[in-house]
Motif scaffolding. Structure first.
Motif, mmCIF file in Angstrom:
data_model
loop_
_atom_site.group_PDB
_atom_site.id
_atom_site.type_symbol
_atom_site.label_atom_id
_atom_site.label_comp_id
_atom_site.label_asym_id
_atom_site.label_seq_id
_atom_site.Cartn_x
_atom_site.Cartn_y
_atom_site.Cartn_z
ATOM 1 N N ALA A 47 1.000 -0.854 0.317
ATOM 2 C CA ALA A 47 0.380 0.147 -0.050
ATOM 3 C C ALA A 47 0.863 1.313 -0.190
ATOM 4 C CB ALA A 47 -0.848 -0.212 0.926
ATOM 5 N N ALA A 48 1.908 1.377 0.924
ATOM 6 C CA ALA A 48 2.628 2.901 0.899
ATOM 7 C C ALA A 48 3.385 2.985 -0.561
ATOM 8 C CB ALA A 48 3.494 2.259 1.982
ATOM 9 N N MET A 88 -7.095 4.069 -5.682
ATOM 10 C CA MET A 88 -7.955 3.490 -4.561
ATOM 11 C C MET A 88 -7.469 2.068 -4.108
ATOM 12 S SD MET A 88 -9.673 5.957 -3.626
ATOM 13 C CE MET A 88 -10.964 4.738 -2.458
ATOM 14 N N TRP A 89 -7.449 1.138 -5.618
ATOM 15 C CA TRP A 89 -6.323 0.370 -5.158
ATOM 16 C C TRP A 89 -5.909 -0.173 -4.130
ATOM 17 C CZ3 TRP A 89 -2.527 -3.729 -5.212
ATOM 18 C CH2 TRP A 89 -2.643 -4.757 -5.387
ATOM 19 N N TYR A 90 -4.627 0.848 -3.731
ATOM 20 C CA TYR A 90 -3.829 0.825 -2.764
ATOM 21 C C TYR A 90 -4.174 1.072 -1.746
ATOM 22 C CZ TYR A 90 0.076 -0.428 -5.859
ATOM 23 O OH TYR A 90 0.545 -1.454 -7.261
ATOM 24 N N VAL A 91 -5.684 2.610 -1.297
ATOM 25 C CA VAL A 91 -6.568 2.630 -0.437
ATOM 26 C C VAL A 91 -6.835 1.368 0.022
ATOM 27 C CG1 VAL A 91 -8.242 3.875 -0.082
ATOM 28 C CG2 VAL A 91 -6.044 4.790 -1.017
ATOM 29 N N ALA A 92 -7.042 0.739 -0.905
ATOM 30 C CA ALA A 92 -7.894 -1.244 -0.040
ATOM 31 C C ALA A 92 -7.083 -1.727 0.139
ATOM 32 C CB ALA A 92 -8.657 -1.454 -1.502
ATOM 33 N N GLN A 93 -5.747 -1.785 -0.235
ATOM 34 C CA GLN A 93 -4.893 -2.392 0.375
ATOM 35 C C GLN A 93 -3.776 -2.224 1.980
ATOM 36 O OE1 GLN A 93 -2.460 -5.116 -1.105
ATOM 37 N NE2 GLN A 93 -3.873 -5.619 -3.072
ATOM 38 N N ALA A 94 -4.166 -0.721 1.679
ATOM 39 C CA ALA A 94 -3.932 -0.133 2.978
ATOM 40 C C ALA A 94 -5.311 -0.819 4.570
ATOM 41 C CB ALA A 94 -4.130 1.300 3.596
ATOM 42 N N CYS A 95 -6.130 -0.560 3.485
ATOM 43 C CA CYS A 95 -7.689 -1.244 4.710
ATOM 44 C C CYS A 95 -7.408 -2.146 4.880
ATOM 45 C CB CYS A 95 -8.398 -0.257 3.862
ATOM 46 S SG CYS A 95 -9.277 1.071 3.886
#
Length: 135
Positions: A47-48, A88-95
């Motif tokens: 994510a980061a 947003m895909w990476y935001v979902a990974q972070a979530c």
């Protein structure tokens, strides 16, 4: 203006760098400790790194439009929208890594900004001079 001794600067940089940043075995141990304490290291790292890269790609398009004469066209707007999708895909990974829903993240952000701007409008003063705990 005096010149800087670049080797002294490199030495300074090394001295002010954390051990995990300098040594793979120390980093590996740190990542294992974090994983053992409940951190989802691989997803947080994904994510980061991904958020940074995709935000950079979005910013690159904006930079070229604002500063380099790239036209503001449907094609370029579509490109920016696609980059937001990647973000947003990476935001979902972070979530997923933090075990929180995107809805909860948005709610937390709403609450944070509502406390910062209780009048419901942006304020330069409140933006620059935050109360303790407002991060």
């Amino acid at each position: 203006m005096s010149s800087i001794d670049t080797q002294k600067y490199v030495d300074f940089v090394k001295q002010t760098t954390s051990a995990p940043s300098l040594d793979y075995l120390v980093l590996s141990k740190r990542l294992s400790e974090l994983e053992a304490n409940g951190a989802n290291v691989t997803q947080l790292m994904t994510a980061a790194f991904g958020l940074t890269a995709e935000a950079g790609e979005f910013t690159e398009v904006v930079k070229k439009i604002f500063l380099q004469g790239k036209p503001y066209t449907d094609e370029n707007v579509f490109h920016m929208k696609r980059e937001i999708g990647d973000i947003m895909w990476y935001v979902a990974q972070a979530c997923m890594a933090l075990d929180i829903s995107i809805d909860d993240v948005i709610q937390m952000n709403f609450e944070k900004l509502s406390a910062r701007y209780p009048e419901g409008t942006f304020s330069i003063d409140r933006s620059e001079n935050r109360v303790t705990g407002d991060v």
